[in-house]
Design an enzyme around this catalytic site. Structure first.
Site, PDB file in Angstrom:
ATOM      1  N   LYS A  92      80.432  74.168 -31.284  1.00 10.09           N
ATOM      2  CA  LYS A  92      81.573  73.512 -30.627  1.00 10.09           C
ATOM      3  C   LYS A  92      82.018  72.225 -31.327  1.00 10.09           C
ATOM      4  O   LYS A  92      83.192  71.857 -31.262  1.00 10.09           O
ATOM      5  CB  LYS A  92      81.230  73.205 -29.172  1.00 10.09           C
ATOM      6  CG  LYS A  92      80.899  74.437 -28.323  1.00 10.09           C
ATOM      7  CD  LYS A  92      82.114  75.263 -27.976  1.00 10.09           C
ATOM      8  CE  LYS A  92      81.772  76.442 -27.055  1.00 10.09           C
ATOM      9  NZ  LYS A  92      82.916  77.346 -26.857  1.00 10.09           N
ATOM     10  N   GLU A 114      87.307  71.052 -20.645  1.00  7.31           N
ATOM     11  CA  GLU A 114      86.575  71.873 -19.693  1.00  7.31           C
ATOM     12  C   GLU A 114      85.265  72.256 -20.351  1.00  7.31           C
ATOM     13  O   GLU A 114      85.149  72.211 -21.578  1.00  7.31           O
ATOM     14  CB  GLU A 114      87.366  73.141 -19.366  1.00  7.31           C
ATOM     15  CG  GLU A 114      87.203  74.294 -20.377  1.00  7.31           C
ATOM     16  CD  GLU A 114      87.702  73.963 -21.781  1.00  7.31           C
ATOM     17  OE1 GLU A 114      88.568  73.066 -21.896  1.00  7.31           O
ATOM     18  OE2 GLU A 114      87.247  74.584 -22.751  1.00  7.31           O
ATOM     19  N   SER A 381      75.020  80.684 -32.388  1.00  9.72           N
ATOM     20  CA  SER A 381      76.056  79.683 -32.107  1.00  9.72           C
ATOM     21  C   SER A 381      75.502  78.388 -31.530  1.00  9.72           C
ATOM     22  O   SER A 381      76.128  77.335 -31.656  1.00  9.72           O
ATOM     23  CB  SER A 381      77.107  80.268 -31.158  1.00  9.72           C
ATOM     24  OG  SER A 381      76.490  80.754 -29.981  1.00  9.72           O
TER      25      SER A 381
END
Ligand SMILES: Cc1ncc(COP(=O)(O)O)c(C=O)c1O
Lengths: 399, 263
Positions: A92, A114, A381
């Site tokens: 991210k 969010e 990830s």
């Protein structure tokens, strides 16, 4: 209407994508689109972003040969793309650094985001601390409960975490609340959306910020093996890590691209988040894509053990890759993901995020049927620290 | 097409269909029309009303929960059309229920039901090519939102694509009451006026007789939404219709001059 038509095409992936938002947001989306296009053409922007990705986030991430897992599965050679080693613990941060630089360019001093698993919230809080921006993160109350560690990390970093109590109190509800905030404070606020979702230009822009994953992985596998992999496997929530891991391989037709959705605890509507097997095209939160919905167009509830995959729609570019057949999509159940987490921990000493564990689960299913000549790359990830509460309970580690 | 305003300001009444139940919504609608609403916006309940504030969110949730569907909204409209032929009827909806129904099917059914106009909250002019074509085929007036953040070139396109009236959003934000009207609303109406002869209705946050009268000074009509929905919520099913009648009469009472015909 020539301009309108051009605009429309810019955000489309086949029939999917577009911009289905309240009129109030259109000017801000246009502003963002222009700022992004300008930044793309500005060598200084790339220098800044590249140096942050390298010196702050820790890129390039390793492509690690998982020899013990390979041996245990007795088939394809398995490599792990280690996005879990990035600062903040997941992919991210790639997108957050890019969007934070854009927010600064646009002169917006307030950031909203969010978060589902909390990894995007933590990465948003991190870049806001780094750039001195105000940060508000919307998070469903159910997700605050199950990803508690990340709530504290966000607070530690100076962000305000606002719990969302509507709907199923998960990612979709957090996005609704973030959009309501944005519509209200649009003149001063940048919405740092955390996946390849939402209205144009988000799906394109967020994808571009994650392309670095496949750019690196492609060069790394060619260097290590002197050939391309058989398949790339990635989990798909909104789809940002997956599109980042797939993108540079799309022209390499011989490379299979495999996305893994959350199979949850059953195949009935409400029990999973497998949009391609249980959904149909529709509009949710700004974009046209596959959506889990009922016969009346009401959005369905979803379930997954992993908060980051627990969402009723999927990025529009994945919808196009699905329909064209260029990418394949499958799902892994809660139980398979938990089992895969344990397996990777015990064979390689790597505890993946429960989201990433869905990709590992598909690798565990696929590898034994392939030959040692085959190569699988699994995109890890994120790391699993945030999931220790769930893992402790589900795998009975407390005993 | 009866999308007309008989007095100034005209009154557009928004209600969420199916809150608290379909039978009560029918009574509320009749009460609102008889109390002086020129146009009724029939809100289609949606699971994810991201442009709405808490009041309409709660109403929508109640209506979704009791199973209210787009079919039901259209059936109610057909009844109202027979019972009150002169009222303007607008379907107010998010796009997904329409997509699921089928755009062409929806426009066809809306025409059959006697609907005059359609407002899709998350539909902007750039995405509206198919929608505009289907609406034209079925003689429905597409109504678009104009926002204080919309630059002039967008206002021009919004005005050109709209029929019936243009809906000017009074401020940046979601639906819900506010204490005072910002200068955003009047400025927007003035900018919009350069591009259209259609009536301009101002909505979002108008709840008091004073605000209603104030909007009448610079716009053709006011949309009252959350204030009605909150009144319904507080009154309960038995008293909802009479409370709405009283509320709307109260708004009209604030207009001191005799009603003048809209241009
Ligand atoms: C580690 C990790 N992987 C994957 C995801 C899912 O998002 P996406 O599909 O956009 O990569 C999340 C989201 O929270 C995450 O934290």
């Amino acid at each position: 209407m020539a301009a309108a038509t051009a605009n429309r095409l810019a955000g489309r992936f086949g029939p999917y994508g577009g911009r289905y938002v309240p009129e109030t947001l259109v000017a801000a989306l246009d502003e963002l689109e222009h700022a992004y296009a300008e930044a793309q053409a500005d060598p200084d922007f790339h220098l800044k972003l590249d140096s942050l990705l390298r010196d702050y986030a820790g890129r390039p991430t390793p492509l690690y040969f998982a020899s013990r897992l390979t041996e245990a599965l007795g088939g394809a050679k398995i490599y792990l793309k280690r996005e879990d080693l990035l600062h903040t613990g997941a992919h991210k941060i790639n997108n957050c650094l890019g969007q934070a630089l854009l927010a600064v360019r646009m002169g917006k001093k307030r950031i909203i985001a969010e978060t589902g698993a909390g990894q995007h919230g933590v990465a948003s809080a991190t870049v806001c601390a780094l750039f001195g921006l105000d940060c508000v993160v919307y998070m469903g109350e159910e997700d605050m409960r199950r990803q508690e560690l990340n709530v504290y990390r966000m607070k530690m970093l100076g962000a305000e975490v606002r719990g969302v109590s509507s709907g199923s109190r998960t990612l979709k509800d957090a996005i609704n609340e973030a959009m309501r905030d944005w519509v209200t404070n649009v003149r001063t606020t940048h919405y740092l959306l955390g996946s390849v979702l939402g209205a144009h230009p988000y799906p394109t822009m967020v994808r571009d910020f994650h392309r670095v994953i496949s750019r690196e992985a492609r060069a790394q596998i060619l260097e290590k093996e002197n050939r391309l992999p058989t398949a790339i496997i990635a989990c798909v929530g909104g789809g940002s890590n997956a599109i980042g891991a797939f993108y540079e391989f799309i022209p390499d037709k011989e490379v299979r691209l495999i996305g893994v959705e959350a199979g949850g605890r059953g195949s009935q509507l409400g029990e999973h988040a497998a949009r391609f097997s249980g959904g149909s095209p529709g509009v949710l939160q700004g974009t046209y894509s596959y959506v889990l919905q009922d016969d009346n167009g009401q959005i369905a509830l979803t379930h997954s053990v992993s908060a980051g995959l627990d969402y009723a729609s999927i990025g529009p570019e994945h919808a196009a890759l699905h329909d064209s057949g260029r990418a394949e999509y499958t799902s892994a159940s809660d139980a398979e993901a938990l089992e895969a987490t344990l397996r990777l921990a015990r064979t390689e000493g790597i505890i993946p995020a429960l989201e990433s564990a869905h990709a590992v689960a598909e690798c565990i299913r696929l590898a034994p049927a392939l030959s040692p000549r085959d190569i699988l790359i699994v995109n890890v990830s994120g790391r699993g620290d945030k999931d220790m509460g769930i893992l402790t309970r589900e795998l009975h580690l407390g005993n | 097409m009866p999308l007309q305003f008989s007095a100034k300001p005209g009154l557009v009444a928004y209600i969420t269909v199916g809150d608290p139940d379909l039978a009560t919504t029918h009574n509320i609608a009749i009460a609102a029309i008889d109390a002086g609403a020129d146009v009724l916006e029939l809100g289609v309940p949606f699971s994810d009303p991201l442009a709405d504030g808490p009041v309409i969110q709660r109403a929508s949730e109640r209506a979704v929960k009791n199973g209210t569907r787009l079919h039901d909204v259209l059936a109610l409209a057909a009844t109202l059309r027979t019972e009150r032929p002169a009222v303007g009827l607008v379907i107010f909806t998010y796009y997904n229920p329409v997509l699921r129904f089928g755009l062409e099917n929806f426009c066809d059914a809306a025409e059959q039901a006697g609907i005059d106009g359609v407002l899709i909250t998350d539909m902007i002019v750039e995405e509206a090519v198919e929608y505009l074509a289907a609406a034209r085929r079925h003689h429905l007036a597409p109504i678009f939102l104009a926002a204080p953040t919309s630059p002039d070139d967008r206002l021009e396109r919004i005005a050109a694509a709209s029929q019936g009236f243009v809906y000017a959003i009074s401020r940046t934000g979601i639906t819900g009451a506010q204490k005072s009207l910002t200068s955003d609303a009047e400025q927007l109406v003035r900018r919009l006026r350069r591009f259209t002869k259609l009536p301009i209705a101002v909505g979002f946050g108008i709840s008091s007789p004073e605000q209603f009268a104030a909007v009448g000074e610079f716009a053709d009509a006011a949309v009252i939404g959350s204030a009605l929905v909150a009144t319904i919520e507080q009154a309960g099913p038995k008293h909802a219709a009479s409370s709405i009648a009283r509320f709307i009469q109260g708004l009209r009472g604030a207009i001191k001059e005799p009603a003048v015909p809209a241009r």
